[in-house]
Write a protein that holds these residues in place. Sequence first.
Motif, PDB file in Angstrom:
ATOM      1  N   ASP A 188      45.502  22.599  48.560  1.00  0.00           N
ATOM      2  CA  ASP A 188      46.813  22.385  47.940  1.00  0.00           C
ATOM      3  C   ASP A 188      47.713  21.613  48.906  1.00  0.00           C
ATOM      4  O   ASP A 188      48.011  22.090  49.999  1.00  0.00           O
ATOM      5  CB  ASP A 188      47.411  23.748  47.610  1.00  0.00           C
ATOM      6  CG  ASP A 188      48.815  23.657  47.050  1.00  0.00           C
ATOM      7  OD1 ASP A 188      49.267  22.535  46.745  1.00  0.00           O
ATOM      8  OD2 ASP A 188      49.469  24.708  46.932  1.00  0.00           O
ATOM      9  N   PRO A 189      48.211  20.431  48.531  1.00  0.00           N
ATOM     10  CA  PRO A 189      49.055  19.654  49.443  1.00  0.00           C
ATOM     11  C   PRO A 189      50.477  20.180  49.555  1.00  0.00           C
ATOM     12  O   PRO A 189      51.239  19.708  50.406  1.00  0.00           O
ATOM     13  CB  PRO A 189      49.031  18.257  48.820  1.00  0.00           C
ATOM     14  CG  PRO A 189      48.817  18.496  47.365  1.00  0.00           C
ATOM     15  CD  PRO A 189      47.914  19.706  47.288  1.00  0.00           C
ATOM     16  N   GLY A 190      50.871  21.126  48.708  1.00  0.00           N
ATOM     17  CA  GLY A 190      52.213  21.688  48.800  1.00  0.00           C
ATOM     18  C   GLY A 190      53.229  20.948  47.956  1.00  0.00           C
ATOM     19  O   GLY A 190      52.899  20.060  47.169  1.00  0.00           O
ATOM     20  N   LEU A 191      54.485  21.305  48.130  1.00  0.00           N
ATOM     21  CA  LEU A 191      55.549  20.747  47.302  1.00  0.00           C
ATOM     22  C   LEU A 191      55.880  19.300  47.647  1.00  0.00           C
ATOM     23  O   LEU A 191      56.266  18.517  46.782  1.00  0.00           O
ATOM     24  CB  LEU A 191      56.818  21.606  47.438  1.00  0.00           C
ATOM     25  CG  LEU A 191      56.739  23.023  46.855  1.00  0.00           C
ATOM     26  CD1 LEU A 191      58.049  23.758  47.103  1.00  0.00           C
ATOM     27  CD2 LEU A 191      56.453  22.977  45.350  1.00  0.00           C
ATOM     28  N   PHE A 192      55.760  18.922  48.918  1.00  0.00           N
ATOM     29  CA  PHE A 192      56.135  17.568  49.319  1.00  0.00           C
ATOM     30  C   PHE A 192      54.934  16.625  49.358  1.00  0.00           C
ATOM     31  O   PHE A 192      55.038  15.473  48.954  1.00  0.00           O
ATOM     32  CB  PHE A 192      56.835  17.595  50.682  1.00  0.00           C
ATOM     33  CG  PHE A 192      58.227  18.149  50.612  1.00  0.00           C
ATOM     34  CD1 PHE A 192      59.279  17.345  50.194  1.00  0.00           C
ATOM     35  CD2 PHE A 192      58.493  19.463  50.946  1.00  0.00           C
ATOM     36  CE1 PHE A 192      60.573  17.841  50.108  1.00  0.00           C
ATOM     37  CE2 PHE A 192      59.781  19.976  50.867  1.00  0.00           C
ATOM     38  CZ  PHE A 192      60.821  19.163  50.453  1.00  0.00           C
ATOM     39  N   THR A 193      53.817  17.080  49.849  1.00  0.00           N
ATOM     40  CA  THR A 193      52.555  16.336  49.959  1.00  0.00           C
ATOM     41  C   THR A 193      52.599  15.319  51.098  1.00  0.00           C
ATOM     42  O   THR A 193      53.676  14.839  51.478  1.00  0.00           O
ATOM     43  CB  THR A 193      52.154  15.593  48.657  1.00  0.00           C
ATOM     44  OG1 THR A 193      52.815  14.324  48.594  1.00  0.00           O
ATOM     45  CG2 THR A 193      52.456  16.423  47.431  1.00  0.00           C
ATOM     46  N   PRO A 194      51.434  14.952  51.628  1.00  0.00           N
ATOM     47  CA  PRO A 194      51.369  13.971  52.715  1.00  0.00           C
ATOM     48  C   PRO A 194      51.855  12.574  52.320  1.00  0.00           C
ATOM     49  O   PRO A 194      52.032  11.719  53.193  1.00  0.00           O
ATOM     50  CB  PRO A 194      49.881  13.950  53.068  1.00  0.00           C
ATOM     51  CG  PRO A 194      49.378  15.290  52.656  1.00  0.00           C
ATOM     52  CD  PRO A 194      50.143  15.603  51.398  1.00  0.00           C
ATOM     53  N   ALA A 195      52.072  12.322  51.038  1.00  0.00           N
ATOM     54  CA  ALA A 195      52.573  11.018  50.597  1.00  0.00           C
ATOM     55  C   ALA A 195      54.094  10.929  50.682  1.00  0.00           C
ATOM     56  O   ALA A 195      54.661   9.861  50.451  1.00  0.00           O
ATOM     57  CB  ALA A 195      52.117  10.738  49.160  1.00  0.00           C
ATOM     58  N   SER A 196      54.761  12.013  51.015  1.00  0.00           N
ATOM     59  CA  SER A 196      56.223  12.026  51.027  1.00  0.00           C
ATOM     60  C   SER A 196      56.781  11.529  52.354  1.00  0.00           C
ATOM     61  O   SER A 196      56.121  11.565  53.393  1.00  0.00           O
ATOM     62  CB  SER A 196      56.729  13.454  50.772  1.00  0.00           C
ATOM     63  OG  SER A 196      56.387  14.307  51.865  1.00  0.00           O
ATOM     64  N   VAL A 197      58.026  11.057  52.306  1.00  0.00           N
ATOM     65  CA  VAL A 197      58.746  10.721  53.533  1.00  0.00           C
ATOM     66  C   VAL A 197      58.962  11.983  54.360  1.00  0.00           C
ATOM     67  O   VAL A 197      58.824  11.985  55.581  1.00  0.00           O
ATOM     68  CB  VAL A 197      60.097  10.048  53.200  1.00  0.00           C
ATOM     69  CG1 VAL A 197      60.903   9.795  54.478  1.00  0.00           C
ATOM     70  CG2 VAL A 197      59.888   8.737  52.454  1.00  0.00           C
TER      71      VAL A 197
END
Length: 281
Positions: free
Chosen positions: A4-13
């Motif tokens: 699970d990448p979570g609420l922000f994810t590694p694609a977020s700033v």
Amino acid sequence: MGGDPGLFTPASVTWQVHGDPMMWVAGIRALYLQALLPRAVRGVMANSDFRRDAWGRLMRTADFVGTTTYGTTEAAERAGARVRKIHGMLAATDPDTGERYGVDDPELLLWVHCAEIDSYLHVLRRSGFPLTDAQADRYLAEHRVSARLVGLDPAAVPADRADMAAYFRKVRPLLAAGADARAVDDFLLRPPTHPLLMPAREVLWRRVAHLAYASLPPYAHELYGRPAPEPAVVTRRLRATGTLLRSVPARLRWQLPPKHILRAMARLGPDARPAPYKVGH
């Protein structure tokens, strides 16, 4: 990546920004700024033992930011629910009017949120973290998520730099450096320290606290009544500090508690590693 990448994810700033070591300086700036809204700081003073548990309070804040940024969706939602439950049980008394109010008042929560997120963005950009204006706006928009976690309506939260500037203009007449704010100021400059650690406090902590204070907006310096160096000097010091801290290998920095980044990389794989160059990808 698995997991699970979570609420922000590694694609977020946010994922890239919150791995930067200047977040600690930014966090102290946020405390200075938050203390300038009298009802907000009164809520802290009435319900917190921060004078005797300063490190614990800072670590709990860091743990919350780390969990909501890098943790699983379930862990982030659980952390938010815990904060909302605690805030819902706390109240304070306005020293001027005698009014009793809850610390989960949306206006107070919005001030705390904006002072915190603005401080993170301001210090990191000014210290050399590469963010375009569009990426800065994206960062602010992403933090409508963290605002929801503490009980705010995301639609009422500034979503870009223009909204944030308008919010600060609106709230500016309400700010003051009363007795509570001055107690926070004094505490941040001289936190209780074991006698053996006094030299470190004088050499390291005071420099960080002074730098965080210097990075505040001019109206905050005016309210506190303590001058700051010229803005260009402050910017040079922030950049020098950022360069120094970023020279410490990230893997070494991330070994410090609460280790959320390392756990996220273990869960999602090495490609989840936060890095400034990934912001525009």
